[in-house]
Scaffold this active site. Structure first.
Site, mmCIF file in Angstrom:
data_model
loop_
_atom_site.group_PDB
_atom_site.id
_atom_site.type_symbol
_atom_site.label_atom_id
_atom_site.label_comp_id
_atom_site.label_asym_id
_atom_site.label_seq_id
_atom_site.Cartn_x
_atom_site.Cartn_y
_atom_site.Cartn_z
ATOM 1 N N TYR A 244 19.534 -11.892 18.478
ATOM 2 C CA TYR A 244 20.327 -11.860 17.249
ATOM 3 C C TYR A 244 21.777 -11.470 17.523
ATOM 4 O O TYR A 244 22.696 -11.898 16.817
ATOM 5 C CB TYR A 244 19.703 -10.899 16.239
ATOM 6 N N GLU B 79 -8.055 -1.136 31.577
ATOM 7 C CA GLU B 79 -7.474 -2.344 30.981
ATOM 8 C C GLU B 79 -7.080 -2.178 29.526
ATOM 9 O O GLU B 79 -5.970 -2.556 29.131
ATOM 10 C CB GLU B 79 -8.471 -3.507 31.117
ATOM 11 N N ASP C 137 -12.293 -5.481 32.999
ATOM 12 C CA ASP C 137 -13.458 -6.307 32.686
ATOM 13 C C ASP C 137 -13.812 -7.177 33.892
ATOM 14 O O ASP C 137 -12.938 -7.551 34.688
ATOM 15 C CB ASP C 137 -13.181 -7.218 31.489
#
Length: 389
Positions: A121, A217, A269
């Site tokens: 911006y 994680e 995982d």
């Protein structure tokens, strides 16, 4: 009554310092300003020689990334792409690059920071005498910022830009954060929110009695470890990065390991995504290969979850999540990464995942008990040293 200051339109606003007060610049800030100024000087030098101003930007692509076996990190190659002002196809991107440099110089000189969206911006306006916008959307400005980083060999944070804050930390460490003393052992249930900018002039380590860092994680798994006071029982620092860790978390892990000599252990995982996140922490990412030296932790260890944990932990069949075609393709790609390809343990791990035909989340261990992961799984892996490297 003080007079109101007149406000100019954004299109007429020069990219200059926002403050009249004298800002105390750090050595890092001075170096960054010097790099930005030198970039501008190249334009002047080219103009004086009546030459076409051009930038040689390191190519950010897989073809220009190599694995440094001795340092065990990803590095950017030497290929570059020219960006010229008087080339119709490149003039706009050249202008955008210099505009981003001017915006960052303004930030550094004023002692302020902003997000990459904030810089978008700051730079966005209608070009005088035209209906053309400097940037159509943020998707156009983000790659320009990354180009500027590699061009200047500077971290984004050194340009006073920060990304979204994700990640928390708790444990036996006291630090200073912009002058405030933070005792990470007294942060309650939420922990200390890891900021995007964690450089030494912002974050200083005062005291650390921890023996290692356990990085998990997801925040949901982190909450279990924090609630069970794993970090207190095992004298460690506990961190998470809300999945793929943002730059601030990766940079902090790098600093904790290299400056405080703390081992980094990871719990992710058991799926291709978990393998990839570990790879990013350990070797660096392909997209940010130019920052691996200051972010990667080649000595980081993978505690789990492992593909053998389904049988080893006697898990319930209901916790299985079937691999899809994308998972299988991604797993095979990861197996061919140079840093995994030559490691028999990793080849065996990935093949076991494919043979299983399913993936496992860390939360699957709850089927063995709510605190099984903190009371049994991780302590046993640490004691037995049964991790992947």
């Amino acid at each position: 009554m003080a007079k109101k200051k007149s406000v100019k339109k954004q299109a007429d606003l020069p990219l200059r310092s926002d403050t009249s007060e004298k800002v105390k610049l750090t050595l890092r800030d001075k170096k960054t300003i010097g790099s930005l100024t030198n970039l501008a000087d190249t334009v002047v030098a080219s103009a004086q020689k009546t030459k076409d101003p051009r930038l040689e930007i390191p190519t950010r692509s897989l073809s220009n990334v190599r694995y440094n076996k001795s340092q065990r990190i990803l590095e950017m190659g030497k290929n570059t792409t020219a960006r010229q002002l008087f080339n119709l196809n490149q003039a706009k991107s050249y202008m955008q690059t210099m505009l981003a440099a001017a915006g960052c110089k303004r930030l550094v000189e004023s002692g302020k920071t902003t997000s990459i969206r904030g810089l978008y911006y700051l730079m966005k306006h209608t070009i005088a005498g035209t209906k053309e916008e400097t940037f159509s959307d943020q998707a156009e400005s983000d790659p320009i910022i990354e180009d500027l980083e590699v061009l200047l060999e500077s971290l984004r944070e050194e340009l006073h830009l920060y990304a979204q804050q994700r990640g928390s930390m708790v444990g036996n460490i006291i630090l200073n954060d912009k002058g405030d003393t933070i005792d990470c052992s007294r942060m309650g249930s939420g922990g200390y929110g890891i900021p995007s900018i964690v450089e030494a002039d912002v974050i200083q380590f005062r005291e650390c009695g921890a023996d290692f860092v356990l990085h998990v994680e997801k925040d949901t798994v982190w909450q279990r470890f924090n609630e069970d006071k794993f970090w207190k029982k095992h004298n460690c620092i506990l961190t998470h990065g809300s999945g793929q860790p943002p730059r601030g978390v990766r940079r902090l892990l790098h600093r904790l390991h290299n400056e405080l000599k703390l081992p980094i252990y990871c719990v992710f995982d058991n799926d291709p995504w978990g393998y990839y996140i570990y790879s990013v922490i350990k070797q660096g990412s392909i997209n940010l290969a130019y920052e691996s030296k200051r972010m990667a932790v080649p000595e980081a260890k993978f505690l789990g979850l492992r593909a053998i944990d389904y049988e080893r932990c006697n898990l319930n069949p209901s916790v299985q999540i079937a691999l899809n075609d994308t998972d299988r393709k991604r797993a095979k790609q990861i197996a061919k990464y140079p840093w995994f390809e030559q490691k028999k343990t990793w080849q065996k791990e990935i093949q076991k995942l494919l043979d299983n035909g399913f993936k496992l989340e860390v939360e699957a261990l709850i089927s063995q008990g709510l605190s099984y992961v903190t009371d049994v799984y991780v302590p046993e892996r640490l004691e037995d040293r049964t991790w992947l490297d």
